[in-house]
Enzyme design. Structure first.
Site, PDB file in Angstrom:
ATOM      1  N   ASP A  49       0.815  -1.208   0.000  1.00 33.68           N
ATOM      2  CA  ASP A  49       0.000   0.000   0.000  1.00 33.68           C
ATOM      3  C   ASP A  49       0.861   1.275   0.000  1.00 33.68           C
ATOM      4  O   ASP A  49       2.033   1.253   0.376  1.00 33.68           O
ATOM      5  CB  ASP A  49      -0.879   0.041   1.255  1.00 33.68           C
ATOM      6  CG  ASP A  49      -2.024  -0.953   1.217  1.00 33.68           C
ATOM      7  OD1 ASP A  49      -2.067  -1.784   0.292  1.00 33.68           O
ATOM      8  OD2 ASP A  49      -2.859  -0.902   2.143  1.00 33.68           O
ATOM      9  N   HIS A 201       3.820  -2.297   2.964  1.00 35.04           N
ATOM     10  CA  HIS A 201       3.826  -0.945   2.402  1.00 35.04           C
ATOM     11  C   HIS A 201       5.109  -0.691   1.621  1.00 35.04           C
ATOM     12  O   HIS A 201       6.205  -0.926   2.144  1.00 35.04           O
ATOM     13  CB  HIS A 201       3.705   0.096   3.526  1.00 35.04           C
ATOM     14  CG  HIS A 201       2.399   0.023   4.256  1.00 35.04           C
ATOM     15  ND1 HIS A 201       2.143  -0.950   5.200  1.00 35.04           N
ATOM     16  CD2 HIS A 201       1.271   0.775   4.158  1.00 35.04           C
ATOM     17  CE1 HIS A 201       0.901  -0.790   5.663  1.00 35.04           C
ATOM     18  NE2 HIS A 201       0.361   0.245   5.042  1.00 35.04           N
TER      19      HIS A 201
END
Length: 242
Positions: A49, A201
């Site tokens: 993400d 991430h």
């Protein structure tokens, strides 16, 4: 406290707790169906993400290419606008790209009009960069309510959550902790006969340039370990539409 008041307070507390679970717990399906993971315990989805993010998204692409593994990237629209070439590199490498809103707000606290603008704006940014539509969406923080999921589907987006996280955004994150956290949840998911959808991430919501070296190091350790155990890496579209 009078019994009637006590009952009211207890009911309100339970109601608030139930709403928070439905809105924020990543595996909850109360407010609407979303992809979490498949029924094959050997399937693993690496998801990243908050990108695109220099230089770590590019370094991650090199790492995944070395292992011949495809992943899913949920991107923030305002960063897509700044780094469209990097977005195209991710897609050209064979990875799946999804919508992570335009500015990364917690949608559960935003008006319906703002929710629509966040989703539509990110869609437009990605489609401008890629020349093709996107079909998957992950709500920032996992925060959603029924109208958030409904608007996503109206825009042709399938909601995706997760069932394992390395907490790689925390201050104490290092490769060993990230790997250990994920490995433990994967073992638990396997015992339950479930695949694992790993939340990681490659960027950060604050801006481009966030340090994700610990995440890269954890992926470099975890992927060969899982391969040796017979795991197969998939992108989230392998799990269909809920």
């Amino acid at each position: 406290m009078f019994p009637e008041i006590a009952a009211c307070v207890t009911g309100t507390t339970l109601g608030a707790g139930g709403y928070a679970y439905a809105a924020m717990w990543p595996t909850s399906q109360i407010f609407g169906r979303a992809i979490v993971a498949g029924g094959d315990a050997n399937e693993i989805a690496l998801t990243f993400d908050d990108g695109p993010n220099e230089p770590y998204t590019g370094r991650l692409l090199d790492l995944l290419a070395r292992f011949e593994v495809r992943a899913t990237f949920f991107m923030i629209g305002r960063f897509v606008r700044q780094r469209p070439d990097l977005v195209r590199q991710v897609r050209s490498a064979g990875h799946l790209i999804g919508n992570h809103t335009m500015t990364h707000p917690a949608l559960v606290f935003r008006s319906p009009a703002r929710v629509r603008a966040e989703l539509a704006g990110c869609n437009a940014s990605l489609e401008d960069a890629l020349g093709e539509p996107v079909h998957y969406f992950r709500p920032p923080h996992g925060a959603r309510r029924p109208d958030v999921l409904r608007q996503a589907r109206q825009l042709g987006l399938v909601p995706v959550l997760w069932n394992a996280t390395g907490f790689d955004w925390t201050e104490d994150a290092d490769a060993a902790r990230i790997e250990a956290r994920l490995a433990g949840v994967i073992r638990r998911n396997r015992r339950r006969g479930r695949g694992s959808n790993l939340l990681l991430h490659d960027g950060g919501q604050v801006g481009i340039g966030q340090n994700r070296s610990a995440t890269l190091a954890a992926v470099a350790r975890l992927v060969p370990r899982l391969m040796a155990q017979g795991s197969r890496f998939v992108t989230v579209d392998a799990w269909g539409v809920p």
